[in-house]
Design a protein around this motif. Structure first.
Motif, PDB file in Angstrom:
ATOM      1  N   GLU A 165       0.829  -1.201   0.000  1.00 18.22           N
ATOM      2  CA  GLU A 165       0.000   0.000   0.000  1.00 18.22           C
ATOM      3  C   GLU A 165       0.871   1.262   0.000  1.00 18.22           C
ATOM      4  N   GLU A 166       1.953   1.266   0.786  1.00 12.37           N
ATOM      5  CA  GLU A 166       2.842   2.431   0.811  1.00 12.37           C
ATOM      6  C   GLU A 166       3.512   2.626  -0.545  1.00 12.37           C
ATOM      7  N   LEU A 167       3.908   1.532  -1.171  1.00 12.81           N
ATOM      8  CA  LEU A 167       4.528   1.630  -2.495  1.00 12.81           C
ATOM      9  C   LEU A 167       3.553   2.196  -3.513  1.00 12.81           C
ATOM     10  N   ARG A 168       2.295   1.748  -3.465  1.00  5.19           N
ATOM     11  CA  ARG A 168       1.288   2.259  -4.396  1.00  5.19           C
ATOM     12  C   ARG A 168       1.062   3.760  -4.181  1.00  5.19           C
ATOM     13  N   LEU A 169       0.982   4.176  -2.915  1.00  5.13           N
ATOM     14  CA  LEU A 169       0.786   5.593  -2.605  1.00  5.13           C
ATOM     15  C   LEU A 169       1.913   6.446  -3.195  1.00  5.13           C
ATOM     16  N   LEU A 170       3.138   5.996  -3.019  1.00  4.07           N
ATOM     17  CA  LEU A 170       4.287   6.779  -3.473  1.00  4.07           C
ATOM     18  C   LEU A 170       4.401   6.776  -4.994  1.00  4.07           C
ATOM     19  N   GLU A 171       4.026   5.662  -5.628  1.00  4.83           N
ATOM     20  CA  GLU A 171       4.016   5.626  -7.099  1.00  4.83           C
ATOM     21  C   GLU A 171       3.021   6.632  -7.656  1.00  4.83           C
ATOM     22  N   ASP A 172       1.862   6.745  -7.002  1.00  6.74           N
ATOM     23  CA  ASP A 172       0.860   7.699  -7.458  1.00  6.74           C
ATOM     24  C   ASP A 172       1.337   9.143  -7.270  1.00  6.74           C
ATOM     25  N   MET A 173       2.055   9.413  -6.195  1.00  6.36           N
ATOM     26  CA  MET A 173       2.477  10.780  -5.895  1.00  6.36           C
ATOM     27  C   MET A 173       3.673  11.235  -6.725  1.00  6.36           C
ATOM     28  N   PHE A 174       4.636  10.342  -6.950  1.00  5.20           N
ATOM     29  CA  PHE A 174       5.882  10.739  -7.593  1.00  5.20           C
ATOM     30  C   PHE A 174       5.952  10.369  -9.071  1.00  5.20           C
ATOM     31  N   GLY A 175       5.257   9.317  -9.466  1.00  5.88           N
ATOM     32  CA  GLY A 175       5.328   8.890 -10.863  1.00  5.88           C
ATOM     33  C   GLY A 175       6.624   8.131 -11.139  1.00  5.88           C
ATOM     34  N   PRO A 176       6.671   7.396 -12.244  1.00  8.11           N
ATOM     35  CA  PRO A 176       7.828   6.542 -12.535  1.00  8.11           C
ATOM     36  C   PRO A 176       9.128   7.298 -12.764  1.00  8.11           C
ATOM     37  N   ASP A 177       9.062   8.538 -13.239  1.00 10.87           N
ATOM     38  CA  ASP A 177      10.293   9.275 -13.550  1.00 10.87           C
ATOM     39  C   ASP A 177      11.036   9.737 -12.310  1.00 10.87           C
ATOM     40  N   ARG A 178      10.340   9.853 -11.204  1.00 12.05           N
ATOM     41  CA  ARG A 178      10.995  10.358  -9.990  1.00 12.05           C
ATOM     42  C   ARG A 178      11.019   9.304  -8.893  1.00 12.05           C
ATOM     43  N   LEU A 179      10.963   8.030  -9.291  1.00 12.31           N
ATOM     44  CA  LEU A 179      10.888   6.954  -8.312  1.00 12.31           C
ATOM     45  C   LEU A 179      11.840   5.820  -8.699  1.00 12.31           C
ATOM     46  N   THR A 180      12.617   5.367  -7.741  1.00  8.15           N
ATOM     47  CA  THR A 180      13.445   4.171  -7.903  1.00  8.15           C
ATOM     48  C   THR A 180      13.013   3.178  -6.836  1.00  8.15           C
ATOM     49  N   VAL A 181      12.644   1.972  -7.237  1.00  8.76           N
ATOM     50  CA  VAL A 181      12.109   0.987  -6.297  1.00  8.76           C
ATOM     51  C   VAL A 181      13.073  -0.192  -6.177  1.00  8.76           C
ATOM     52  N   LEU A 182      13.464  -0.493  -4.955  1.00  4.48           N
ATOM     53  CA  LEU A 182      14.185  -1.722  -4.636  1.00  4.48           C
ATOM     54  C   LEU A 182      13.240  -2.561  -3.803  1.00  4.48           C
ATOM     55  N   GLU A 183      12.732  -3.619  -4.400  1.00  5.92           N
ATOM     56  CA  GLU A 183      11.645  -4.375  -3.788  1.00  5.92           C
ATOM     57  C   GLU A 183      12.026  -5.837  -3.663  1.00  5.92           C
ATOM     58  N   GLY A 184      11.577  -6.463  -2.574  1.00  2.91           N
ATOM     59  CA  GLY A 184      11.776  -7.900  -2.397  1.00  2.91           C
ATOM     60  C   GLY A 184      13.226  -8.317  -2.524  1.00  2.91           C
ATOM     61  N   PRO A 185      13.518  -9.302  -3.391  1.00  3.31           N
ATOM     62  CA  PRO A 185      14.894  -9.814  -3.516  1.00  3.31           C
ATOM     63  C   PRO A 185      15.888  -8.778  -4.026  1.00  3.31           C
ATOM     64  N   ASN A 186      15.419  -7.722  -4.645  1.00  2.00           N
ATOM     65  CA  ASN A 186      16.333  -6.675  -5.125  1.00  2.00           C
ATOM     66  C   ASN A 186      16.755  -5.709  -4.019  1.00  2.00           C
TER      67      ASN A 186
END
Length: 432
Positions: free
Chosen positions: A258-279
């Motif tokens: 849910e937190e990841l979804r919120l931040l994706e909506d606020m910042f958009g893909p161009d201003r977001l770098t995600v390190l998730e799970g095994p990464n």
């Protein structure tokens, strides 16, 4: 050498004197390297602190035989006596506070373990054990709230109210108009939520209702962060999101998605770098932090009050520790730690501010949002959305407003459940 002096002792004294002179000479050589090194190993100057606080006040709580609050403002330093405060009572209340937190954490672990067992061995005994663990968890949470409410009232009576009275704070101000305060507690007082002190009964006799608060590990750290210039938008004006839902031996974190979804909506893909799970490995996070001025960690946090330097953030391949975070230098503006115990330090070195939040702040992140104890998943998500929503209002991310944003968000959480400070009093802002 006098007649009765042992030659070995005299030789050792001579060597110590020679080494002291060599030390003084080396320090003086470093100070002559340039303006940046002019104050190398020198005690901080009062004027450095005065300029750091601007129109606000830094409040250093001195715990001794007679306790005082040292109020640092742009006009100087004032000592306010705190006759109701004593080292003995601080120790007693801290012990009760930490005991209640420990009981709650152990109960949460039992809920997780019995749930895992019930999934593997589906028999009445495992379901009954899980049900009993949930009842124990509810009782522990209720006991924590019963401990916290009088603690917050006591902090108001002995520390916060005398300080606010000395500052001439308005009777009711709220986050918009209240005084700007940086709390710098010492010793065991650093375990208690000074920023949330008060009677949360609608009377307005609370720090939350009368001030915008931050906690700082030291006044020197505040002065350094306050001097950092606001830079122009750059390639590093991106948000790094570290999202780890499951860590070894820990219960899954339902709020991560849910937190990841919120931040994706606020910042958009161009201003977001995600390190998730095994990464989301230690190496990957340490490699990406210098490339981002903003960071959000949605993961488990860990802290041992008896060995605080072993604390850290639980990633896919282990703990990203305080030592690793503090060993590097970053040009960061904002870090949000949606993780447990990231503002909690150690008992034996309680003056040293050995916390995850302080490590990020010391290493270059000017503003840090952290938690003093284990936090509820839904509450963490609500605070994340509230704080980031406030800071991104108008389309531009404004970390410099984070202290007010955190205060306002905590007030809203408090107003929803004033009788349950365990859900909202843990969150604190570190920085200018």
């Amino acid at each position: 050498m006098s007649r009765g002096t042992d030659p070995y002792v005299a030789g050792a004294m001579d060597r110590r004197i020679a080494l002291a002179h060599e030390w003084d000479e080396l320090v003086e050589r470093v100070r002559r390297l340039g303006p940046r090194f002019a104050s190398f190993l020198a005690p901080p100057r009062t004027q450095d602190f005065l300029s750091a606080v601007g129109d606000g006040t830094a409040v250093l709580i001195n715990v001794a035989r007679e306790c005082h609050a040292l109020l640092v403002t742009a006009s100087g330093v004032t000592a306010v006596p705190l006759p109701g405060l004593s080292a003995a009572e601080i120790a007693d209340r801290t012990e009760r506070h930490l005991t209640a937190l420990r009981r709650t954490d152990l109960a949460a672990q039992r809920v997780h373990h019995t749930q895992q067992r019930a999934r593997v061995r589906k028999v009445p005994a495992t379901y009954q054990a899980h049900h009993a663990a949930k009842i124990e968890m509810a009782e522990a949470q209720a006991e924590l709230d019963r401990t916290l409410l009088p603690q917050l009232a006591w902090l108001w009576d002995t520390v916060a109210e005398p300080v606010l009275r000395a500052l001439g704070s308005p009777a009711r101000a709220g986050a918009e108009a209240g005084h700007r305060i940086w709390w710098c507690p010492t010793g065991l007082l650093s375990f208690l939520p000074l920023h949330a002190a008060g009677y949360h009964d609608g009377s307005g006799r609370t720090v939350l209702d009368r001030a915008v608060s931050s906690c700082v590990p030291t006044l020197r750290a505040l002065a350094r962060a306050a001097r950092a210039p606001e830079t122009e938008p750059a390639e590093t004006d991106k948000l790094l999101v570290v999202a780890v839902q499951e860590a070894d031996g820990m219960s899954p974190l339902p709020q991560v998605d849910e937190e990841l979804r919120l931040l994706e909506d606020m910042f958009g893909p161009d201003r977001l770098t995600v390190l998730e799970g095994p990464n989301a490995t230690r190496e990957a996070v340490l490699g990406q932090l210098p490339q981002h001025r903003w960071a959000h960690f949605s993961c488990h946090g860990r802290q041992d009050p008896l060995a605080p330097s072993t604390g850290g953030l639980l990633l896919t391949d282990g703990v990203l520790g305080i030592k690793e975070l503090g060993a590097r230098a970053y040009n960061g503006d904002f870090a949000f730690l949606s993780a447990c115990m990231t503002a909690a330090g150690g008992l034996s070195l309680s003056d040293e501010a050995i916390t995850v939040g302080a490590a990020l702040h010391y290493s270059g992140f000017r503003h840090v949002v952290a938690a003093l104890w284990s936090i509820d998943a839904d509450t963490a998500t609500a605070l994340t959305g509230d704080v980031f929503g406030s800071l991104t209002r108008g389309g531009r991310f404004r970390p410099q407003a984070s202290a007010a944003a955190v205060t306002e968000a905590v007030i809203r959480l408090r107003n929803d459940s004033p009788a349950h400070p365990s859900r909202w009093a843990a969150f604190t802002h570190i920085g200018p």
